[in-house]
Design a protein around this motif. Structure first.
Motif, short mmCIF file in Angstrom:
data_model
loop_
_atom_site.label_atom_id
_atom_site.label_comp_id
_atom_site.label_asym_id
_atom_site.label_seq_id
_atom_site.Cartn_x
_atom_site.Cartn_y
_atom_site.Cartn_z
N GLN A 30 -0.13 -13.30 -0.44
CA GLN A 30 1.28 -13.38 -0.02
C GLN A 30 1.62 -12.30 0.98
OE1 GLN A 30 4.51 -11.55 -1.40
NE2 GLN A 30 5.32 -12.66 0.37
N ALA A 31 2.27 -12.70 2.08
CA ALA A 31 2.72 -11.78 3.12
C ALA A 31 3.93 -12.39 3.81
CB ALA A 31 1.59 -11.52 4.13
N HIS A 32 4.65 -11.59 4.59
CA HIS A 32 5.79 -12.14 5.33
C HIS A 32 5.53 -12.05 6.82
CE1 HIS A 32 7.61 -8.18 6.51
NE2 HIS A 32 7.22 -7.77 5.32
N VAL A 33 6.00 -13.07 7.55
CA VAL A 33 5.67 -13.21 8.97
C VAL A 33 6.64 -12.46 9.88
CG1 VAL A 33 7.01 -15.32 9.40
CG2 VAL A 33 4.88 -14.91 10.67
N ASP A 34 7.83 -12.13 9.39
CA ASP A 34 8.82 -11.46 10.25
C ASP A 34 8.58 -9.96 10.32
OD1 ASP A 34 9.67 -11.44 7.47
OD2 ASP A 34 11.54 -10.54 8.15
N MET A 35 9.21 -9.32 11.30
CA MET A 35 9.07 -7.88 11.47
C MET A 35 10.43 -7.28 11.82
SD MET A 35 7.32 -7.53 15.27
CE MET A 35 7.83 -5.82 15.54
N LEU A 95 -1.66 -11.71 -4.95
CA LEU A 95 -1.95 -10.46 -4.25
C LEU A 95 -0.95 -10.33 -3.10
CD1 LEU A 95 -5.86 -10.70 -3.98
CD2 LEU A 95 -4.49 -9.70 -5.83
N ASN A 96 0.03 -9.46 -3.28
CA ASN A 96 0.98 -9.17 -2.22
C ASN A 96 0.31 -8.18 -1.26
OD1 ASN A 96 3.09 -6.98 -1.26
ND2 ASN A 96 4.20 -8.90 -1.40
N LEU A 97 0.27 -8.54 0.03
CA LEU A 97 -0.45 -7.75 1.02
C LEU A 97 0.50 -6.94 1.89
CD1 LEU A 97 -3.00 -10.55 2.05
CD2 LEU A 97 -3.17 -8.88 0.17
N ASP A 98 1.57 -6.43 1.28
CA ASP A 98 2.65 -5.77 2.00
C ASP A 98 2.83 -4.32 1.59
OD1 ASP A 98 4.78 -5.48 3.73
OD2 ASP A 98 6.25 -6.42 2.41
N LEU A 130 -2.21 1.22 -5.72
CA LEU A 130 -1.95 -0.13 -6.17
C LEU A 130 -0.52 -0.18 -6.69
CD1 LEU A 130 -3.26 -2.95 -6.66
CD2 LEU A 130 -3.68 -2.20 -9.01
N THR A 131 0.31 -0.96 -6.04
CA THR A 131 1.72 -1.06 -6.42
C THR A 131 1.91 -2.16 -7.45
OG1 THR A 131 2.40 -0.29 -4.25
CG2 THR A 131 4.06 -1.43 -5.57
N MET A 191 0.91 -10.12 -10.76
CA MET A 191 1.02 -9.71 -9.36
C MET A 191 0.67 -8.25 -9.18
SD MET A 191 4.59 -11.62 -8.31
CE MET A 191 5.48 -10.99 -9.72
N VAL A 192 0.07 -7.94 -8.05
CA VAL A 192 -0.12 -6.57 -7.60
C VAL A 192 0.07 -6.56 -6.09
CG1 VAL A 192 -1.74 -5.95 -9.45
CG2 VAL A 192 -2.62 -6.82 -7.26
N SER A 193 0.22 -5.36 -5.53
CA SER A 193 0.35 -5.22 -4.08
C SER A 193 -0.53 -4.08 -3.59
CB SER A 193 1.82 -4.95 -3.72
OG SER A 193 1.97 -4.80 -2.32
N PHE A 194 -1.25 -4.32 -2.50
CA PHE A 194 -2.02 -3.25 -1.87
C PHE A 194 -2.16 -3.55 -0.38
CE2 PHE A 194 -5.08 -6.31 -3.53
CZ PHE A 194 -6.00 -6.47 -2.51
#
Length: 482
Positions: free
Chosen positions: A75-80, A167-170, A177-178, A446-449
Protein backbone atom coordinates in the motif's frame (compact mmCIF):
# COMPACT_ATOMS: atom_id res chain seq x y z
CA UNK A 1 16.51 11.32 -16.45
CA UNK A 2 17.78 8.38 -18.54
CA UNK A 3 21.38 9.31 -17.74
CA UNK A 4 20.42 9.67 -14.09
CA UNK A 5 18.94 6.16 -14.06
CA UNK A 6 22.30 4.70 -15.09
CA UNK A 7 23.74 5.77 -11.71
CA UNK A 8 20.91 4.33 -9.61
CA UNK A 9 20.22 0.88 -8.14
CA UNK A 10 17.96 -1.04 -7.98
CA UNK A 11 17.04 0.10 -11.47
CA UNK A 12 13.47 -1.20 -11.54
CA UNK A 13 12.37 0.92 -8.58
CA UNK A 14 14.21 4.01 -9.83
CA UNK A 15 12.87 3.61 -13.35
CA UNK A 16 9.31 3.65 -12.05
CA UNK A 17 10.06 6.54 -9.69
CA UNK A 18 11.60 8.70 -12.42
CA UNK A 19 8.70 7.86 -14.72
CA UNK A 20 6.22 8.90 -12.04
CA UNK A 21 8.17 12.12 -11.42
CA UNK A 22 7.40 13.27 -14.96
CA UNK A 23 3.66 13.36 -14.19
CA UNK A 24 2.13 16.19 -12.12
CA UNK A 25 0.53 14.59 -9.08
CA UNK A 26 -0.20 17.14 -6.41
CA UNK A 27 -2.98 16.10 -4.07
CA UNK A 28 -6.37 16.28 -5.85
CA UNK A 29 -4.53 16.48 -9.17
CA UNK A 30 -3.22 12.93 -9.24
CA UNK A 31 -5.68 11.40 -11.75
CA UNK A 32 -3.12 11.21 -14.56
CA UNK A 33 -0.53 9.63 -12.26
CA UNK A 34 -3.05 7.06 -10.97
CA UNK A 35 -3.98 6.21 -14.56
CA UNK A 36 -0.27 5.81 -15.37
CA UNK A 37 0.13 3.36 -12.47
CA UNK A 38 -2.88 1.38 -13.68
CA UNK A 39 -1.45 1.28 -17.22
CA UNK A 40 1.92 0.03 -15.95
CA UNK A 41 0.21 -2.78 -14.04
CA UNK A 42 -1.96 -3.76 -17.02
CA UNK A 43 1.14 -3.91 -19.22
CA UNK A 44 2.60 -6.39 -16.71
CA UNK A 45 -0.44 -8.65 -17.10
CA UNK A 46 -1.89 -7.89 -13.66
CA UNK A 47 -5.56 -7.63 -12.80
CA UNK A 48 -6.40 -3.94 -12.33
CA UNK A 49 -9.47 -2.09 -11.11
CA UNK A 50 -10.33 1.45 -10.02
CA UNK A 51 -12.70 1.91 -7.10
CA UNK A 52 -15.37 4.56 -6.58
CA UNK A 53 -12.97 7.30 -5.44
CA UNK A 54 -10.16 6.57 -7.89
CA UNK A 55 -7.85 4.27 -5.93
CA UNK A 56 -5.97 1.72 -8.03
CA UNK A 57 -6.25 -1.91 -6.87
CA UNK A 58 -3.91 -4.38 -8.55
CA UNK A 59 -3.59 -8.15 -8.17
CA UNK A 60 -0.74 -10.44 -9.15
CA UNK A 61 -0.91 -14.21 -8.88
CA UNK A 62 1.40 -16.14 -6.61
CA UNK A 63 4.55 -17.66 -8.02
CA UNK A 64 4.29 -21.43 -8.61
CA UNK A 65 4.24 -23.35 -5.34
CA UNK A 66 3.25 -20.30 -3.29
CA UNK A 67 -0.46 -20.26 -4.10
CA UNK A 68 -1.46 -21.25 -0.56
CA UNK A 69 0.40 -18.43 1.14
CA UNK A 70 -1.50 -15.50 2.68
CA UNK A 71 -2.26 -12.58 0.36
CA UNK A 72 -0.10 -9.53 1.03
CA UNK A 73 -1.22 -5.99 0.16
CA UNK A 74 1.43 -3.42 -0.79
CA UNK A 75 0.00 0.00 0.00
CA UNK A 76 1.22 3.47 -1.01
CA UNK A 77 -0.27 6.78 -2.10
CA UNK A 78 0.29 8.35 -5.52
CA UNK A 79 -0.12 12.03 -4.60
CA UNK A 80 2.58 14.34 -3.28
CA UNK A 81 2.86 17.62 -1.36
CA UNK A 82 3.62 20.51 -3.74
CA UNK A 83 5.98 23.02 -2.11
CA UNK A 84 8.55 25.23 -3.83
CA UNK A 85 10.96 27.96 -2.92
CA UNK A 86 9.89 31.48 -3.79
CA UNK A 87 11.07 32.37 -7.28
CA UNK A 88 11.40 28.76 -8.49
CA UNK A 89 8.52 29.24 -10.95
CA UNK A 90 7.52 25.58 -11.01
CA UNK A 91 3.99 24.84 -12.26
CA UNK A 92 2.83 21.76 -10.35
CA UNK A 93 -0.12 21.39 -12.75
CA UNK A 94 2.07 20.68 -15.78
CA UNK A 95 5.81 20.64 -15.03
CA UNK A 96 7.75 17.44 -14.27
CA UNK A 97 9.82 17.31 -11.09
CA UNK A 98 13.46 18.08 -11.84
CA UNK A 99 15.31 15.26 -10.10
CA UNK A 100 19.07 15.28 -9.56
CA UNK A 101 21.66 13.20 -7.72
CA UNK A 102 23.74 14.71 -4.93
CA UNK A 103 26.26 12.03 -3.97
CA UNK A 104 24.22 9.27 -2.32
CA UNK A 105 21.12 11.47 -2.18
CA UNK A 106 18.35 12.27 -4.63
CA UNK A 107 16.89 15.79 -4.60
CA UNK A 108 14.64 18.06 -6.67
CA UNK A 109 15.44 21.53 -8.00
CA UNK A 110 13.61 24.04 -5.82
CA UNK A 111 10.59 21.84 -5.13
CA UNK A 112 9.47 18.86 -3.11
CA UNK A 113 10.86 15.64 -4.55
CA UNK A 114 7.82 13.40 -4.16
CA UNK A 115 9.78 10.52 -2.65
CA UNK A 116 6.91 10.71 -0.16
CA UNK A 117 5.31 8.47 -1.37
CA UNK A 118 6.58 7.96 -4.90
CA UNK A 119 9.21 5.51 -3.66
CA UNK A 120 6.44 3.36 -2.17
CA UNK A 121 4.48 3.39 -5.43
CA UNK A 122 7.62 2.56 -7.40
CA UNK A 123 8.44 -0.31 -5.04
CA UNK A 124 4.96 -1.79 -5.43
CA UNK A 125 5.27 -1.61 -9.23
CA UNK A 126 8.74 -3.18 -9.05
CA UNK A 127 7.29 -6.14 -7.12
CA UNK A 128 4.55 -6.51 -9.73
CA UNK A 129 7.20 -6.44 -12.48
CA UNK A 130 9.50 -8.94 -10.78
CA UNK A 131 10.02 -12.44 -12.12
CA UNK A 132 12.48 -13.69 -9.51
CA UNK A 133 10.69 -13.08 -6.18
CA UNK A 134 9.08 -16.18 -4.66
CA UNK A 135 5.86 -14.73 -3.25
CA UNK A 136 2.28 -15.57 -2.45
CA UNK A 137 -0.70 -13.70 -3.93
CA UNK A 138 -0.05 -9.95 -4.10
CA UNK A 139 -2.45 -7.04 -3.93
CA UNK A 140 -1.35 -3.46 -4.43
CA UNK A 141 -3.49 -0.60 -3.17
CA UNK A 142 -2.37 2.74 -4.60
CA UNK A 143 -4.50 5.43 -3.02
CA UNK A 144 -5.26 8.99 -4.06
CA UNK A 145 -5.22 12.24 -2.10
CA UNK A 146 -3.47 11.06 1.05
CA UNK A 147 -1.78 14.36 1.80
CA UNK A 148 -4.86 16.60 1.96
CA UNK A 149 -7.33 14.46 3.87
CA UNK A 150 -6.70 10.73 3.24
CA UNK A 151 -9.58 10.79 0.76
CA UNK A 152 -8.55 7.60 -0.98
CA UNK A 153 -8.23 5.51 2.17
CA UNK A 154 -11.41 7.05 3.56
CA UNK A 155 -13.35 6.13 0.43
CA UNK A 156 -12.05 2.55 0.24
CA UNK A 157 -14.98 0.19 0.69
CA UNK A 158 -14.94 -2.94 2.89
CA UNK A 159 -14.60 -6.13 0.89
CA UNK A 160 -12.40 -4.70 -1.85
CA UNK A 161 -9.20 -6.15 -0.42
CA UNK A 162 -8.55 -9.85 0.24
CA UNK A 163 -5.19 -9.58 1.94
CA UNK A 164 -4.41 -10.90 5.42
CA UNK A 165 -1.32 -8.72 5.73
CA UNK A 166 -0.74 -5.12 4.63
CA UNK A 167 2.68 -3.56 4.12
CA UNK A 168 2.36 0.22 4.13
CA UNK A 169 5.34 1.60 2.20
CA UNK A 170 5.02 5.18 3.46
CA UNK A 171 7.60 5.35 6.25
CA UNK A 172 10.67 7.55 6.14
CA UNK A 173 13.42 6.10 8.30
CA UNK A 174 15.42 2.97 7.59
CA UNK A 175 15.79 0.60 10.51
CA UNK A 176 12.38 1.36 12.01
CA UNK A 177 9.13 -0.53 11.84
CA UNK A 178 6.04 1.59 12.41
CA UNK A 179 3.07 -0.13 14.03
CA UNK A 180 0.88 2.83 15.06
CA UNK A 181 0.13 6.44 14.23
CA UNK A 182 -1.85 9.47 15.34
CA UNK A 183 -5.30 10.50 14.17
CA UNK A 184 -6.05 14.03 13.09
CA UNK A 185 -8.63 16.62 12.12
CA UNK A 186 -8.63 20.05 10.46
CA UNK A 187 -10.06 23.27 11.82
CA UNK A 188 -11.07 25.91 9.27
CA UNK A 189 -11.27 29.43 10.76
CA UNK A 190 -12.89 32.35 8.93
CA UNK A 191 -13.89 35.97 9.49
CA UNK A 192 -15.65 38.43 7.20
CA UNK A 193 -13.62 41.59 6.62
CA UNK A 194 -14.58 45.23 6.25
CA UNK A 195 -12.44 47.04 3.68
CA UNK A 196 -11.59 50.74 3.50
CA UNK A 197 -9.30 52.89 1.39
CA UNK A 198 -5.69 53.08 2.53
CA UNK A 199 -4.96 56.16 4.67
CA UNK A 200 -3.82 59.20 2.72
CA UNK A 201 -0.08 59.68 2.59
CA UNK A 202 0.76 56.00 3.20
CA UNK A 203 2.54 53.60 0.88
CA UNK A 204 2.06 49.87 0.26
CA UNK A 205 4.80 47.55 1.55
CA UNK A 206 5.21 43.79 1.78
CA UNK A 207 6.60 42.46 5.05
CA UNK A 208 8.16 39.03 4.49
CA UNK A 209 9.19 36.17 6.76
CA UNK A 210 11.25 33.59 4.87
CA UNK A 211 14.19 31.19 5.02
CA UNK A 212 12.72 28.79 7.57
CA UNK A 213 13.05 25.01 7.22
CA UNK A 214 9.36 24.13 7.48
CA UNK A 215 8.80 20.39 7.55
CA UNK A 216 6.23 17.68 8.12
CA UNK A 217 3.65 18.85 10.63
CA UNK A 218 3.65 15.50 12.38
CA UNK A 219 7.15 14.11 12.17
CA UNK A 220 8.92 17.47 12.60
CA UNK A 221 6.50 19.27 14.93
CA UNK A 222 8.76 18.70 17.95
CA UNK A 223 11.96 19.83 16.20
CA UNK A 224 11.86 23.45 17.37
CA UNK A 225 11.41 24.91 13.88
CA UNK A 226 9.86 28.32 13.37
CA UNK A 227 6.32 28.86 12.12
CA UNK A 228 6.43 31.75 9.64
CA UNK A 229 2.80 32.71 10.32
CA UNK A 230 3.34 32.90 14.07
CA UNK A 231 6.57 34.89 13.71
CA UNK A 232 4.87 37.31 11.31
CA UNK A 233 2.03 37.80 13.80
CA UNK A 234 4.53 38.47 16.59
CA UNK A 235 6.32 41.09 14.51
CA UNK A 236 3.08 42.75 13.41
CA UNK A 237 1.79 42.82 16.97
CA UNK A 238 5.01 44.27 18.32
CA UNK A 239 5.44 46.98 15.67
CA UNK A 240 1.87 48.16 15.17
CA UNK A 241 1.69 50.41 18.26
CA UNK A 242 4.86 52.28 17.32
CA UNK A 243 4.36 52.56 13.56
CA UNK A 244 0.58 52.71 13.23
CA UNK A 245 0.50 50.84 9.90
CA UNK A 246 -2.68 49.55 8.29
CA UNK A 247 -3.00 45.88 7.34
CA UNK A 248 -4.29 44.85 3.92
CA UNK A 249 -3.69 41.08 3.92
CA UNK A 250 -1.72 38.18 5.35
CA UNK A 251 -0.66 35.12 3.39
CA UNK A 252 1.38 32.20 4.67
CA UNK A 253 1.94 28.49 4.27
CA UNK A 254 0.67 26.26 1.48
CA UNK A 255 -0.44 23.00 3.10
CA UNK A 256 -2.08 22.42 6.46
CA UNK A 257 0.21 19.43 7.02
CA UNK A 258 3.43 21.35 6.37
CA UNK A 259 4.98 23.73 8.92
CA UNK A 260 4.86 27.11 7.12
CA UNK A 261 8.27 28.25 5.88
CA UNK A 262 7.19 31.61 4.49
CA UNK A 263 4.56 34.25 5.25
CA UNK A 264 3.96 37.84 4.24
CA UNK A 265 1.73 40.79 5.07
CA UNK A 266 0.70 43.65 2.83
CA UNK A 267 0.74 46.82 4.93
CA UNK A 268 0.39 50.56 4.39
CA UNK A 269 3.00 52.63 6.18
CA UNK A 270 4.01 56.29 6.33
CA UNK A 271 7.03 56.39 3.94
CA UNK A 272 8.86 58.62 6.39
CA UNK A 273 8.94 55.68 8.82
CA UNK A 274 10.32 53.14 6.32
CA UNK A 275 13.94 53.24 7.51
CA UNK A 276 12.95 53.08 11.18
CA UNK A 277 10.67 50.15 10.38
CA UNK A 278 13.51 48.30 8.63
CA UNK A 279 15.76 48.96 11.59
CA UNK A 280 13.14 47.49 13.90
CA UNK A 281 12.88 44.44 11.61
CA UNK A 282 16.62 43.93 11.93
CA UNK A 283 16.24 43.81 15.71
CA UNK A 284 13.33 41.37 15.52
CA UNK A 285 15.22 39.16 13.08
CA UNK A 286 18.14 38.99 15.51
CA UNK A 287 15.75 38.18 18.35
CA UNK A 288 14.06 35.35 16.47
CA UNK A 289 17.33 33.96 15.15
CA UNK A 290 18.56 33.76 18.73
CA UNK A 291 15.30 32.15 19.86
CA UNK A 292 15.35 29.52 17.11
CA UNK A 293 19.09 28.93 17.30
CA UNK A 294 20.42 25.87 15.51
CA UNK A 295 16.90 24.46 15.18
CA UNK A 296 16.11 26.86 12.33
CA UNK A 297 19.00 29.23 11.57
CA UNK A 298 17.91 30.59 8.18
CA UNK A 299 15.21 33.07 9.24
CA UNK A 300 15.02 36.40 7.42
CA UNK A 301 12.68 39.39 7.71
CA UNK A 302 12.40 41.92 4.90
CA UNK A 303 10.36 44.91 3.80
CA UNK A 304 9.83 45.48 0.09
CA UNK A 305 7.34 47.40 -2.13
CA UNK A 306 3.76 46.15 -1.89
CA UNK A 307 0.80 45.98 -4.26
CA UNK A 308 -2.38 46.36 -2.16
CA UNK A 309 -4.98 49.12 -2.59
CA UNK A 310 -7.39 48.67 0.33
CA UNK A 311 -6.92 47.81 3.99
CA UNK A 312 -8.83 45.97 6.68
CA UNK A 313 -10.71 47.92 9.30
CA UNK A 314 -8.92 48.60 12.57
CA UNK A 315 -11.05 46.09 14.54
CA UNK A 316 -10.45 43.38 11.91
CA UNK A 317 -6.70 44.04 11.98
CA UNK A 318 -6.46 43.86 15.76
CA UNK A 319 -8.67 40.75 15.95
CA UNK A 320 -6.66 38.90 13.31
CA UNK A 321 -3.26 39.65 14.83
CA UNK A 322 -4.49 38.68 18.29
CA UNK A 323 -6.02 35.47 17.00
CA UNK A 324 -2.77 34.41 15.32
CA UNK A 325 -0.95 35.06 18.58
CA UNK A 326 -3.51 33.11 20.62
CA UNK A 327 -4.01 30.04 18.42
CA UNK A 328 -1.89 27.04 19.44
CA UNK A 329 0.96 25.75 17.35
CA UNK A 330 3.37 22.95 18.16
CA UNK A 331 3.50 20.20 20.76
CA UNK A 332 0.63 20.11 23.22
CA UNK A 333 1.58 16.91 25.06
CA UNK A 334 4.15 14.10 24.91
CA UNK A 335 3.20 10.47 25.30
CA UNK A 336 3.46 9.19 28.86
CA UNK A 337 3.91 5.63 27.56
CA UNK A 338 6.29 5.86 24.60
CA UNK A 339 9.46 7.93 25.25
CA UNK A 340 10.01 10.67 22.68
CA UNK A 341 6.63 10.30 20.99
CA UNK A 342 4.50 13.42 20.57
CA UNK A 343 0.99 12.60 21.75
CA UNK A 344 -0.94 15.75 20.78
CA UNK A 345 -0.09 18.75 18.60
CA UNK A 346 -1.45 21.44 16.30
CA UNK A 347 0.03 22.92 13.15
CA UNK A 348 -1.16 26.42 12.23
CA UNK A 349 -0.43 25.71 8.59
CA UNK A 350 -2.10 28.16 6.22
CA UNK A 351 -3.54 31.66 6.21
CA UNK A 352 -5.10 33.29 3.16
CA UNK A 353 -6.76 36.67 2.82
CA UNK A 354 -9.41 37.09 0.15
CA UNK A 355 -11.26 40.27 -0.78
CA UNK A 356 -13.80 40.14 2.03
CA UNK A 357 -12.65 37.21 4.17
CA UNK A 358 -9.64 35.76 5.92
CA UNK A 359 -9.17 32.00 6.44
CA UNK A 360 -6.78 30.11 8.72
CA UNK A 361 -6.27 26.33 8.51
CA UNK A 362 -4.99 24.22 11.41
CA UNK A 363 -4.29 20.49 11.65
CA UNK A 364 -4.60 18.89 15.07
CA UNK A 365 -3.12 15.43 15.68
CA UNK A 366 -3.26 13.04 18.62
CA UNK A 367 -2.89 9.35 19.35
CA UNK A 368 -5.61 9.87 21.99
CA UNK A 369 -8.97 10.75 20.42
CA UNK A 370 -10.36 12.62 23.46
CA UNK A 371 -7.20 14.75 23.55
CA UNK A 372 -7.59 15.58 19.87
CA UNK A 373 -11.20 16.60 20.46
CA UNK A 374 -10.34 18.68 23.51
CA UNK A 375 -7.66 20.66 21.66
CA UNK A 376 -9.98 21.28 18.70
CA UNK A 377 -12.63 22.52 21.12
CA UNK A 378 -10.10 24.90 22.70
CA UNK A 379 -9.22 26.23 19.25
CA UNK A 380 -12.93 26.78 18.54
CA UNK A 381 -13.38 28.63 21.84
CA UNK A 382 -10.39 30.87 21.12
CA UNK A 383 -11.83 31.68 17.69
CA UNK A 384 -15.26 32.48 19.13
CA UNK A 385 -13.75 34.89 21.68
CA UNK A 386 -12.05 36.76 18.83
CA UNK A 387 -15.15 36.97 16.65
CA UNK A 388 -14.10 34.24 14.21
CA UNK A 389 -16.14 31.29 12.97
CA UNK A 390 -14.65 27.80 12.92
CA UNK A 391 -15.59 24.27 11.96
CA UNK A 392 -13.84 20.91 12.17
CA UNK A 393 -13.48 18.74 9.09
CA UNK A 394 -11.42 15.88 7.64
CA UNK A 395 -11.18 13.79 10.81
CA UNK A 396 -9.44 10.41 10.62
CA UNK A 397 -8.67 7.77 13.25
CA UNK A 398 -5.36 6.75 14.69
CA UNK A 399 -3.82 3.30 14.26
CA UNK A 400 -3.54 1.33 17.48
CA UNK A 401 -0.19 -0.46 17.91
CA UNK A 402 -0.29 -4.26 18.09
CA UNK A 403 3.32 -5.16 18.95
CA UNK A 404 2.58 -8.89 19.33
CA UNK A 405 0.97 -9.30 15.91
CA UNK A 406 2.44 -12.07 13.76
CA UNK A 407 3.33 -9.68 10.93
CA UNK A 408 5.44 -7.58 13.31
CA UNK A 409 7.36 -10.71 14.28
CA UNK A 410 7.80 -11.84 10.65
CA UNK A 411 9.16 -8.49 9.44
CA UNK A 412 11.43 -8.07 12.45
CA UNK A 413 12.86 -11.57 12.17
CA UNK A 414 13.38 -11.06 8.44
CA UNK A 415 15.34 -7.88 9.05
CA UNK A 416 17.46 -9.77 11.58
CA UNK A 417 18.28 -12.39 8.94
CA UNK A 418 19.00 -9.89 6.16
CA UNK A 419 20.84 -7.17 8.10
CA UNK A 420 21.89 -8.91 11.28
CA UNK A 421 19.87 -6.75 13.65
CA UNK A 422 16.27 -6.21 14.72
CA UNK A 423 14.20 -3.22 13.72
CA UNK A 424 13.26 -0.45 16.14
CA UNK A 425 9.53 -0.81 16.77
CA UNK A 426 7.72 2.53 17.03
CA UNK A 427 4.57 4.56 16.63
CA UNK A 428 4.65 7.98 14.93
CA UNK A 429 2.97 11.34 15.36
CA UNK A 430 1.79 11.51 11.78
CA UNK A 431 -1.18 10.26 9.84
CA UNK A 432 -0.87 7.00 7.94
CA UNK A 433 -3.63 5.41 5.93
CA UNK A 434 -3.41 2.32 8.12
CA UNK A 435 -5.81 3.88 10.63
CA UNK A 436 -8.61 4.26 8.10
CA UNK A 437 -7.90 0.96 6.37
CA UNK A 438 -7.72 -0.89 9.68
CA UNK A 439 -11.08 0.57 10.68
CA UNK A 440 -12.66 -1.21 7.68
CA UNK A 441 -10.51 -4.35 7.69
CA UNK A 442 -10.36 -5.14 11.37
CA UNK A 443 -8.73 -8.56 10.97
CA UNK A 444 -5.94 -7.33 8.71
CA UNK A 445 -2.46 -7.07 10.25
CA UNK A 446 -0.43 -4.04 9.18
CA UNK A 447 3.06 -2.60 9.47
CA UNK A 448 4.84 0.28 7.77
CA UNK A 449 8.48 0.63 6.70
CA UNK A 450 10.50 2.49 4.10
CA UNK A 451 13.86 4.04 3.21
CA UNK A 452 15.44 7.07 4.84
CA UNK A 453 14.27 10.43 3.54
CA UNK A 454 14.44 13.85 5.13
CA UNK A 455 12.69 17.24 5.01
CA UNK A 456 9.61 15.82 3.33
CA UNK A 457 6.88 18.36 2.56
CA UNK A 458 9.61 20.96 1.89
CA UNK A 459 11.75 21.88 -1.14
CA UNK A 460 14.71 20.39 0.74
CA UNK A 461 13.19 16.89 0.58
CA UNK A 462 15.83 14.28 -0.20
CA UNK A 463 16.10 10.50 -0.11
CA UNK A 464 19.06 8.17 0.45
CA UNK A 465 19.79 6.08 -2.63
CA UNK A 466 21.55 3.27 -0.68
CA UNK A 467 18.65 3.22 1.79
CA UNK A 468 16.21 2.57 -1.05
CA UNK A 469 18.35 -0.42 -1.96
CA UNK A 470 18.14 -1.73 1.61
CA UNK A 471 14.39 -1.07 1.67
CA UNK A 472 14.03 -3.18 -1.47
CA UNK A 473 16.07 -6.04 0.04
CA UNK A 474 13.84 -6.09 3.12
CA UNK A 475 10.62 -5.88 1.09
CA UNK A 476 11.67 -8.79 -1.14
CA UNK A 477 12.75 -10.89 1.85
CA UNK A 478 9.48 -10.22 3.71
CA UNK A 479 7.39 -11.25 0.69
CA UNK A 480 9.39 -14.46 0.45
CA UNK A 481 9.04 -15.11 4.19
CA UNK A 482 5.28 -14.60 4.54
Amino acid sequence: MDALLESLEPKTIWSYFLGLSKIPRGSKNEAAAAAWVADQAKALGCEVERDEVGNVIIRKKATPGKEGRPTVCLQAHVDMVCEQNEGTGHDFLKDPIKVWKDGDLLRATGTTLGADNGIGVAAALAVLASKDIAHGPIEALITIDEETGLTGANGLQPGRLKAKFLLNLDSEEEGYLTIGCAGGEDTIVTRKLTRTAAPAGTKAFRLKVFGLKGGHSGIDIHAGRGNAIRILAQVLGALKPAFGFSLASIKGGNKRNAIPREASAQIFLDPAKEQAFKAALTEHEAHWRAALGAFDPGLHLALEPGEATQVMSGPDTDALIQLLLALPHGVEAMSPDIPGLVQTSTNMGVIETRENEVEVNLLTRSSINPSKTALSERIAATCALGGFESHVTGGYPGWKPEPKASLVRIVNETNQKVFGKPLEIMAIHAGLECGLIGEKYTEMEMVSFGPSMWDVHTPDEHVSVPSVGNFWKLLVAVLEAV
